[in-house]
Structure formats: C-alpha cells, structure tokens
Design an enzyme around this catalytic site. Structure first.
Site, PDB file in Angstrom:
ATOM      1  N   ARG A 108       0.760  -1.210  -0.036  1.00 32.47           N
ATOM      2  CA  ARG A 108      -0.077   0.235  -0.097  1.00 32.47           C
ATOM      3  C   ARG A 108       0.752   1.052  -0.003  1.00 32.47           C
ATOM      4  O   ARG A 108       1.992   1.283   0.544  1.00 32.47           O
ATOM      5  CB  ARG A 108      -0.955   0.171   1.244  1.00 32.47           C
ATOM      6  CG  ARG A 108      -2.060  -1.196   1.413  1.00 32.47           C
ATOM      7  CD  ARG A 108      -2.949  -0.863   2.558  1.00 32.47           C
ATOM      8  NE  ARG A 108      -2.057  -0.895   3.765  1.00 32.47           N
ATOM      9  CZ  ARG A 108      -2.688  -0.698   4.973  1.00 32.47           C
ATOM     10  NH1 ARG A 108      -3.910  -0.468   4.871  1.00 32.47           N
ATOM     11  NH2 ARG A 108      -1.928  -1.063   6.179  1.00 32.47           N
ATOM     12  N   SER A 177       7.197  -5.497   7.075  1.00 27.25           N
ATOM     13  CA  SER A 177       6.641  -6.695   8.058  1.00 27.25           C
ATOM     14  C   SER A 177       7.553  -7.898   7.858  1.00 27.25           C
ATOM     15  O   SER A 177       6.816  -8.778   7.430  1.00 27.25           O
ATOM     16  CB  SER A 177       5.058  -6.686   8.144  1.00 27.25           C
ATOM     17  OG  SER A 177       4.679  -5.624   8.457  1.00 27.25           O
ATOM     18  N   ASP A 230       5.023  -3.405  11.818  1.00 28.10           N
ATOM     19  CA  ASP A 230       3.386  -2.963  11.673  1.00 28.10           C
ATOM     20  C   ASP A 230       3.027  -2.764  12.938  1.00 28.10           C
ATOM     21  O   ASP A 230       2.234  -1.834  13.523  1.00 28.10           O
ATOM     22  CB  ASP A 230       2.413  -3.750  10.818  1.00 28.10           C
ATOM     23  CG  ASP A 230       2.761  -5.328  11.210  1.00 28.10           C
ATOM     24  OD1 ASP A 230       3.251  -5.626  12.087  1.00 28.10           O
ATOM     25  OD2 ASP A 230       1.806  -6.106  10.554  1.00 28.10           O
TER      26      ASP A 230
HETATM   27 MG    MG Z   1      -2.644  -6.931  10.348  1.00 29.34          MG
END
Ligand code: MG
Ligand code: ADP
Length: 491
Positions: A108, A177, A230
C-alpha cells in the site's frame, strides 16, 4: 389359528424381537458413544482451564520473560527488539507525509496530511497494489525499482500543489513486516524473508537504503524517515490520538505486542539515551512460552505438524490462524473415538479446513436450534451443542491467556496497580493507561473480545481496571508509519 398363521405370527415376533434387539443395541451403543464424547469434552475443558491463579502465573511469567529478554540477546524466548522509536507522534505533527506498507502479496502507498495541534489528520489517501509474482522471487533491484516507480506515480497523482516547496525532500514511513535487525529508526538489515518472498540478494542488506536508491533512480526526491514493524505503526497511531497509550497488541492471523520501556531497564543496551527516557520495544510475543500455559495433547499435535514446530508457542494458542484448527482437532478425535458425526466426519480430517471465522459463526449462533452449526456441520442437535461448547473452550482460553499477556506488560511497567517504584500511582492518583488492540480476532469476534476484556478486569480487580482502557485500534501499519515519518522528519 392354522399352522401357517401360527408360523407367520412366530416369524413376525422373531423379526420384531430382532429389530428391538438391534435398536436397543444401537441405543446402548449410541449412549456409550455419547458418554465417550462427553468424557472427551470434559478432559479437554480441564486441560484448558484458566483459573485466576493460573492466569496470575502467566502474568508473572510474561513479566519475568520480558526482564530476561531485555537483559541479554537470547536471554528469553521473547526477543524484545529495539525499534529505536523513542518519540511517538502526539498530534502536533504538521505537513504532508507518505508511507509505504509492505508485508504480504500486496503493498500500500499512502499520503497523509497533518494539520498540527488540534486539527489532527486532515486527509489521507491510500492505494493498494499487488506485487507481480515474478518479483517476489527475483532480484532486490527489480523489486525496489517496481515499488519506487509505483510510489512515484502515486505521488504525482496525489500532488495537488498544496505542498509548499516543490524541491523539498519528501519524508516516508516504511512499514516492512519481515524480520529486520534494526540499526536506527530509519535503517535495518533484512534477516530473512517470510510469507512467500525469496528475493535472496536482499537478505543482509539495509532495506531502507535499497528503497532510497530505487527512489533516487526513479527521480523521486524522498527519504525514509522511519522504518518500522506494523505493530509499532499501530502504537504510533493510537498514541497520536491518545497520549496515555503505552502498548499495542495485535491479535489477528498472528499476534504480537510492543510497548514503551524505560531506557535504563534495557540492560542489553547499556548507555542507550533517548530524549524521552523511553523507547518502544517490539516484544515478538507470539514466541512467548511458559510451563504455566495450559497445553493439551491437541496443542502438541498442532505444533508437531506445523512447519515451525517449537516456535511461536503463544501464538499457536491465541491467534486466529490456529484457533479453528485446535477446535477441529478436538472434534475430529471425537469423531474417531466416539463416532458422533457419521459421514460429516470426513472433512474434519483436513488440516485448517475449519477457519476461525467459521468457528466464530458457530460459537455465536444464537438461534435456539443452532441453525448456523447445522448448516456448517451436522443435523444432530445434541452434537451441535457439543460443537459450540468446544468452540467456547478454545476461544475462552485464548482470550484469557491474551489478557494475562497484556496484564504481564502492565506489570512490567508498573501499571498493574501492584505498587513498586514505577507503580501506576503518583501521589495516590492512579494513572490512566491505554492499550491499543488491533486485529481481526479482537475486532470481529465479539465473544473473544468479551472474554478478554472480562479477564483483564478479573486479574487487575475492578478498581485498578477502571484506569486501564483497551482501545480497539485501526490497522496502523500505514497511517502509523506516516505519523512516525512526521515525528522523525528532518524538515
Ligand atoms: Mg494486520
Ligand atoms: P492480519 O492479521 O492478517 O493482518 P486481520 O488483523 O484482519 O489480518 O486478522 C484476520 C484474522 O482474524 C483472520 O485470519 C481470522 O483468523 C480472524 N478473524 C477475522 N474475522 C473474524 C471473525 N468474524 N471471527 C473470528 N475470527 C476472525
């Protein structure tokens, strides 16, 4: 009655007796099966017991392991990673910031406009992009070039001329992540890929520099101000809105937690100085383990058959990836040993066929005849009740253990009301403490959420619990990273 008539009558009686005997036999057999199933249920329930005493042991174990993980690398199953984030956004940030969130097969890009004191987030735009399959196992250069080009398109599309200086370097928060060895708030070395990526030449490199090189090549005047996991994004986002936020927990497919620790408590990094006196520690708590955790033969089998056996023990008892499969294992064994499912048992042999949302749907079925359970599994009402019971046991244990984990963090930082130097009380006034909780299991599975909330109050006691707020948080992995870019902006 003639001979023939007599013979027929005797024959009928014999047949009737035989049928009666078979039926009786079946009933006895079915009662025996049922009794076995109920016995198995009781055994499972006892194995999963989370008495308040047991939960307190888990709380203590969590706090002890946190200490050990902070004392030395490898000192605990909790890795207690330094994130180098020592200033969390507090609502005073101003300007336009970007974020890039890479953590799976999609990434994203985001743009966030911050208005400074009081005005909070003025606007934000997000765009999702799939990562072409071939790039997931290609070269580092190809992957980052692709990401940088996509980011450049996004920046050009979204640029509405509101940014004051065109030639000023833009700042980016990069949520990455995957396991990273962080060296500063804006740099970290990739330890290994997970989740289907295998861009081998990126391993051992600083991923923030890889991205910056690609951005320069793409003609983008932008730098990585923060490289974060994250969970840290979630903490940042919640802290932006509420300065009493001290920890963030994610309970979705997997689970993790991070919190703000005093730098002098991080013995493995003596001399670490920060302006705030604190820093965010990524616990990697999915790997927590303690002999006090109530573990059953089903948990052991699940672990043995998993690709990462002996790893992520806590995660395997509390997160969405596994809860459905624990329940499936119990039901499958009941099907085998007590034969209560008939032909419906077939599917139960397949690992992970029983997803946690499906389990939640059955667990939360409020119709008197358990229609949802019938739709999913079986015609037999008694068996349906048994299934709901199994789901309840699995979920209640998970939620209560997660609650104990959270209280363990509060205990470690002196916010559990138990006193001590860093206790939550200053001059007799208890301090408000907020824990952000993110993830599909907590957000969408209401029984799980209720059990967790209830257990936190049970462990802390009503009075202390009044000052502890569990706050459902949005997924902060994108916006949270942009806020951290703002907090660490060099402009
Ligand atoms: Mg998540
Ligand atoms: P991720 O952890 O992959 O970032 P989420 O935080 O959205 O994603 O969590 C998704 C997980 O949450 C699912 O894998 C599932 O286990 C669990 N989940 C989502 N919705 C529900 C639900 N309604 N009931 C129970 N579990 C759910």
């Amino acid at each position: 009655m003639g001979k023939v008539g007599f013979g027929v009558a005797v024959g009928c009686a014999v047949v009737t007796c035989a049928i009666a005997a078979v039926l009786l036999g079946r009933r006895v057999q079915s009662r025996r099966k049922w009794r076995r199933a109920v016995e198995m249920l009781q055994e499972f329930e006892e194995g999963c017991a989370t008495s308040i005493g047991r939960l307190r042991q888990v709380v203590d174990a969590m706090a002890v392991e946190m200490h050990a993980g902070l004392a030395s690398d490898g000192g605990s199953k909790l890795r207690m990673l330094l994130t180098f984030v020592d200033n969390l956004p507090d609502g005073n940030e101003k300007g336009t910031y970007y974020a890039l969130d890479l953590g799976g097969t999609n990434f994203r890009v985001l743009r966030v406009q911050l208005g400074g004191r009081g005005s909070m987030i003025l606007s934000h735009q997000v765009k999702h992009h799939p990562i072409p399959q071939e790039l997931m196992s290609g070269t580092s250069e190809d992957l980052f070039d692709f990401i940088a080009r996509t980011l450049k398109q996004f920046v050009e599309q979204e640029d509405d001329g509101s940014e004051q200086k065109v030639d000023e370097k833009k700042e980016l928060g990069f949520t990455f992540s995957f396991p990273v060895r962080q060296m500063s708030v804006s740099s970290g070395i990739l330890v290994k890929w997970t989740k289907g990526f295998s861009v081998e030449d990126a391993v051992g490199k600083d991923v923030a520099r890889c991205l910056e090189e690609a951005m320069t090549k793409a003609g983008l005047n932008m730098q990585v101000a923060a490289l974060v996991d994250d969970i840290v994004g979630t903490l940042a986002l919640c802290h932006y809105y509420d300065k009493d936020t001290v920890a963030a927990v994610v309970i979705g497919t997997g689970t993790n937690a991070c919190y703000v620790e005093r730098t002098d408590a991080i013995i493995k990094c003596q001399g670490l100085l920060t302006s705030s006196g604190g820093t965010v520690v990524n616990m990697e708590w999915g790997n927590f383990w303690s002999s006090h955790l109530p573990r059953t033969s089903y948990d052991i089998a699940l672990d043995d058959e998993s690709p990462n056996s002996n790893d992520q023990g806590f995660e395997k008892m509390i997160s969405g990836m596994y809860l459905g499969d624990i329940a499936r294992r119990v039901l499958y064994r009941m099907a085998q040993e007590a034969d209560i499912f008939g032909d419906d048992a077939y599917n139960l042999s397949i690992q992970f066929i029983f997803r946690t949302p499906l389990m939640a749907a059955m667990h939360e079925d409020e119709s008197p005849d358990l229609r949802e359970v019938r739709r999913i599994l079986t015609e037999n009402l008694l068996v349906r009740r048994l299934i709901v019971r199994v789901c309840d046991i699995v979920t209640r244990r998970a939620a209560r253990l997660a609650a104990a984990g959270i209280v363990g963090i509060l205990k470690k930082i002196g916010r559990d009301g138990s006193g001590g130097v860093a206790s939550g009380r200053t001059k007799g006034t208890p301090r408000r403490t907020v824990v952000a909780i993110e993830g599909g299991l907590y957000a969408h599975y209401s029984m799980f959420r209720e059990y967790l909330n209830e257990a936190v109050v049970e462990i802390l006691g009503e009075e202390v619990a009044q000052n502890v707020v569990l706050r459902v948080s949005e997924d902060g992995s994108g916006i949270g990273a942009a806020l951290l870019a703002a907090a660490y902006s060099s402009n």
